[in-house]
Design a protein around this motif. Structure first.
Motif, PDB file in Angstrom:
ATOM      1  N   ALA A  16      30.778  41.977  20.854  1.00  0.00           N
ATOM      2  CA  ALA A  16      29.861  42.654  21.865  1.00  0.00           C
ATOM      3  C   ALA A  16      30.122  41.937  23.157  1.00  0.00           C
ATOM      4  CB  ALA A  16      28.775  43.165  21.458  1.00  0.00           C
ATOM      5  N   ALA A  17      29.654  40.570  23.073  1.00  0.00           N
ATOM      6  CA  ALA A  17      29.475  39.900  24.393  1.00  0.00           C
ATOM      7  C   ALA A  17      31.034  39.672  25.023  1.00  0.00           C
ATOM      8  CB  ALA A  17      29.093  38.505  23.938  1.00  0.00           C
ATOM      9  N   ALA A  18      32.022  39.447  24.220  1.00  0.00           N
ATOM     10  CA  ALA A  18      33.199  39.220  24.746  1.00  0.00           C
ATOM     11  C   ALA A  18      33.860  40.464  25.318  1.00  0.00           C
ATOM     12  CB  ALA A  18      34.129  38.697  23.564  1.00  0.00           C
ATOM     13  N   ARG A  19      33.442  41.703  24.507  1.00  0.00           N
ATOM     14  CA  ARG A  19      34.149  42.877  25.077  1.00  0.00           C
ATOM     15  C   ARG A  19      33.412  43.358  26.352  1.00  0.00           C
ATOM     16  NH1 ARG A  19      33.207  45.354  20.720  1.00  0.00           N
ATOM     17  NH2 ARG A  19      31.109  46.009  21.052  1.00  0.00           N
ATOM     18  N   GLU A  20      32.080  42.919  26.596  1.00  0.00           N
ATOM     19  CA  GLU A  20      31.533  43.237  27.811  1.00  0.00           C
ATOM     20  C   GLU A  20      31.839  42.355  28.878  1.00  0.00           C
ATOM     21  OE1 GLU A  20      26.792  43.468  29.478  1.00  0.00           O
ATOM     22  OE2 GLU A  20      27.643  42.041  28.097  1.00  0.00           O
ATOM     23  N   ALA A  21      32.226  41.087  28.701  1.00  0.00           N
ATOM     24  CA  ALA A  21      32.545  40.122  29.608  1.00  0.00           C
ATOM     25  C   ALA A  21      34.105  40.658  30.054  1.00  0.00           C
ATOM     26  CB  ALA A  21      32.750  38.819  29.124  1.00  0.00           C
ATOM     27  N   ARG A  22      34.949  41.155  29.026  1.00  0.00           N
ATOM     28  CA  ARG A  22      36.499  41.493  29.400  1.00  0.00           C
ATOM     29  C   ARG A  22      36.300  42.723  30.293  1.00  0.00           C
ATOM     30  NH1 ARG A  22      37.466  41.149  24.584  1.00  0.00           N
ATOM     31  NH2 ARG A  22      37.524  43.396  23.761  1.00  0.00           N
ATOM     32  N   TYR A  23      35.571  43.715  29.882  1.00  0.00           N
ATOM     33  CA  TYR A  23      35.544  44.901  30.494  1.00  0.00           C
ATOM     34  C   TYR A  23      35.044  44.931  32.019  1.00  0.00           C
ATOM     35  CZ  TYR A  23      37.493  47.697  26.875  1.00  0.00           C
ATOM     36  OH  TYR A  23      38.387  48.369  25.829  1.00  0.00           O
ATOM     37  N   GLN A  24      33.923  44.069  32.175  1.00  0.00           N
ATOM     38  CA  GLN A  24      33.627  43.785  33.349  1.00  0.00           C
ATOM     39  C   GLN A  24      34.541  43.133  34.344  1.00  0.00           C
ATOM     40  OE1 GLN A  24      29.734  41.624  33.509  1.00  0.00           O
ATOM     41  NE2 GLN A  24      30.184  40.856  35.619  1.00  0.00           N
ATOM     42  N   ALA A  25      35.300  42.217  33.767  1.00  0.00           N
ATOM     43  CA  ALA A  25      36.366  41.466  34.515  1.00  0.00           C
ATOM     44  C   ALA A  25      37.446  42.378  34.806  1.00  0.00           C
ATOM     45  CB  ALA A  25      37.047  40.288  33.896  1.00  0.00           C
ATOM     46  N   LEU A  26      37.750  43.169  33.940  1.00  0.00           N
ATOM     47  CA  LEU A  26      38.977  44.347  34.070  1.00  0.00           C
ATOM     48  C   LEU A  26      38.600  45.138  35.184  1.00  0.00           C
ATOM     49  CD1 LEU A  26      39.919  44.760  30.402  1.00  0.00           C
ATOM     50  CD2 LEU A  26      41.430  43.456  32.167  1.00  0.00           C
ATOM     51  N   ALA A  27      37.333  45.668  35.082  1.00  0.00           N
ATOM     52  CA  ALA A  27      36.810  46.675  36.184  1.00  0.00           C
ATOM     53  C   ALA A  27      36.691  46.105  37.799  1.00  0.00           C
ATOM     54  CB  ALA A  27      35.493  47.333  35.888  1.00  0.00           C
ATOM     55  N   GLU A  28      36.356  44.820  37.662  1.00  0.00           N
ATOM     56  CA  GLU A  28      36.474  44.066  38.940  1.00  0.00           C
ATOM     57  C   GLU A  28      37.978  43.817  39.566  1.00  0.00           C
ATOM     58  OE1 GLU A  28      34.334  40.535  38.228  1.00  0.00           O
ATOM     59  OE2 GLU A  28      32.300  41.502  38.029  1.00  0.00           O
ATOM     60  N   ALA A  29      38.742  43.599  38.655  1.00  0.00           N
ATOM     61  CA  ALA A  29      40.244  43.475  39.154  1.00  0.00           C
ATOM     62  C   ALA A  29      40.823  44.895  39.576  1.00  0.00           C
ATOM     63  CB  ALA A  29      40.835  42.851  38.024  1.00  0.00           C
ATOM     64  N   ALA A  30      40.505  45.820  38.888  1.00  0.00           N
ATOM     65  CA  ALA A  30      41.072  47.148  39.134  1.00  0.00           C
ATOM     66  C   ALA A  30      40.349  47.446  40.567  1.00  0.00           C
ATOM     67  CB  ALA A  30      40.580  48.250  38.016  1.00  0.00           C
ATOM     68  N   ARG A  31      39.145  47.451  40.567  1.00  0.00           N
ATOM     69  CA  ARG A  31      38.666  47.541  42.306  1.00  0.00           C
ATOM     70  C   ARG A  31      39.108  46.785  43.056  1.00  0.00           C
ATOM     71  NH1 ARG A  31      33.389  48.116  38.948  1.00  0.00           N
ATOM     72  NH2 ARG A  31      33.079  46.005  39.711  1.00  0.00           N
ATOM     73  N   ARG A  32      39.504  45.356  42.884  1.00  0.00           N
ATOM     74  CA  ARG A  32      39.893  44.707  43.690  1.00  0.00           C
ATOM     75  C   ARG A  32      41.269  44.912  44.331  1.00  0.00           C
ATOM     76  NH1 ARG A  32      38.544  40.400  41.078  1.00  0.00           N
ATOM     77  NH2 ARG A  32      40.610  40.171  39.990  1.00  0.00           N
ATOM     78  N   HIS A  33      42.211  45.406  43.246  1.00  0.00           N
ATOM     79  CA  HIS A  33      43.487  45.777  43.840  1.00  0.00           C
ATOM     80  C   HIS A  33      43.770  47.377  44.023  1.00  0.00           C
ATOM     81  CE1 HIS A  33      44.723  41.808  42.812  1.00  0.00           C
ATOM     82  NE2 HIS A  33      44.016  41.869  41.744  1.00  0.00           N
ATOM     83  N   GLY A  34      42.605  48.082  44.233  1.00  0.00           N
ATOM     84  CA  GLY A  34      42.393  49.540  44.317  1.00  0.00           C
ATOM     85  C   GLY A  34      43.454  50.150  43.274  1.00  0.00           C
ATOM     86  N   ALA A  35      43.423  49.734  42.075  1.00  0.00           N
ATOM     87  CA  ALA A  35      44.103  50.446  40.828  1.00  0.00           C
ATOM     88  C   ALA A  35      43.918  52.099  40.842  1.00  0.00           C
ATOM     89  CB  ALA A  35      43.869  49.593  39.561  1.00  0.00           C
TER      90      ALA A  35
END
Length: 346
Positions: A104-123
């Motif tokens: 659960a911890a790895a999944r939460e960290a992963r999705y948080q990073a992916l969401a930040e990357a998506a927002r950063r690049h205007g995905a």
């Protein structure tokens, strides 16, 4: 020209269906671990997205849980850059100190990073490589923990991730197909050792439970479990709509005029009207209570069936019991025919 491998064609078609009609001009980002599923997805997205006039990027997450994970992430990002992905980046996350077990911890960290990357690049969307086999495993895990229809619905093909659409194009594609697609394209997937680590529940389901069911019931069991998830998702969506309608409308005035759905449950002066709640079907009522608890500020991750059951007992098994304590210090009690809430003590 050599014939296109059927597995490659199947994965490309699934990605095309997911991306066709996607609004916005931003890139689609592929979340890629380097495993067969996400690698096949990335290769298909690199082929399909430009033909739909859509830029495509890739993000790989380094959980820093294994020796050499930084090199693996760098290799995936380097392959992506060479294959024309832009952006093509590796993101390191810190899993330690997060709530829940290691998965659960790895999944939460992963999705948080992916969401930040998506927002950063205007995905315009984020794509993940979950397959039909992953869906079957999810349903089995949900059954084991006694989940209701929402849990048995498994992973949706589309959901919101912090304001970015998260798409799972491969939920109708088998894991064996993604491996064949990689082989046909000359790609060398990375085998994550965690996928074979018996300390993880999903790894045990993958290695033991699901193969045992296939041996006992035939190979169609994987597709049947995934189909059950789709059917449960459709039923859950219908019940959620009824619950949302009931929660959005007032009571008791709505009760006399409602003809095609449950009466509203909002009580004059605030709270929820017990009489209106009691008139709802149990599956709708518990959804209303769950949604109301979230509306009050209870954390979705911490809100459990026990909390909702205790709220339901205030309606269906009232014998003067005290307040129900919800995550976040919230308290709900029954007074004068209403469920009313109070915040944490000041």
């Amino acid at each position: 020209m050599p014939a296109l491998a059927p597995a490659v064609a199947a994965v490309r078609l699934a990605v095309r269906r997911a991306l066709t009609g996607l609004p916005g001009a931003g890139p689609v980002l592929v979340a890629c671990s380097g495993g067969a599923d996400s690698l096949a997805l990335a290769a298909a997205a690199a082929f399909v997205a430009p033909r739909l006039g859509r830029p495509v990027g890739l993000v790989t997450v380094d959980h820093a849980l294994q020796a050499g994970s930084d090199r693996r992430a760098a290799d995936v990002a380097a392959w992506a850059a060479g294959a024309g992905f832009a952006p093509a980046e590796a993101v390191r996350v810190d899993v330690a100190g997060r709530p829940g077990g290691p998965e659960a911890a790895a999944r939460e960290a992963r999705y948080q990073a992916l969401a930040e990357a998506a927002r950063r690049h205007g995905a315009a969307a984020l794509l993940t490589g979950h397959t039909r086999d992953d869906q079957a495993e999810t349903v089995l895990l949900a059954l084991a923990r006694g989940a209701g229809p929402r849990g048995l619905a498994g992973m949706p093909p589309r959901r919101d991730l912090a304001g970015v659409p998260l798409l799972r194009p491969l939920l109708d594609i088998g894991r064996e197909q993604t491996r064949k697609a990689c082989a046909a394209l000359g790609l060398s997937p990375w085998e994550d050792p965690h996928n074979a680590d018996p300390s993880y529940a999903r790894a045990r389901v993958r290695a033991d439970a699901l193969p045992a069911l296939v041996r006992a019931l035939g190979p169609g069991v994987v597709d049947n479990l995934a189909r059950s998830a789709r059917l449960a998702a459709a039923d859950a969506a219908a019940l959620d709509e009824l619950a949302a309608a009931a929660l959005s409308a007032a009571s008791p005035a709505a009760a006399s005029s409602a003809t095609d759905g449950p009466a509203g449950v909002r009580a004059p002066g605030g709270g929820l009207a017990v009489a209106a709640l009691a008139g709802l079907a149990p599956a709708v009522r518990t959804r209303v209570l769950h949604a109301w608890a979230r509306e009050l500020g209870a954390s979705p991750a911490a809100l459990s069936h026990r909390h909702v059951g205790a709220l339901d007992a205030l309606v269906t098994d009232w014998h003067g019991q005290g307040e129900v304590h919800l995550p976040g210090g919230l308290r709900v009690g029954r007074r004068a025919g209403r469920l009313t809430a109070a915040g944490p003590p000041g």
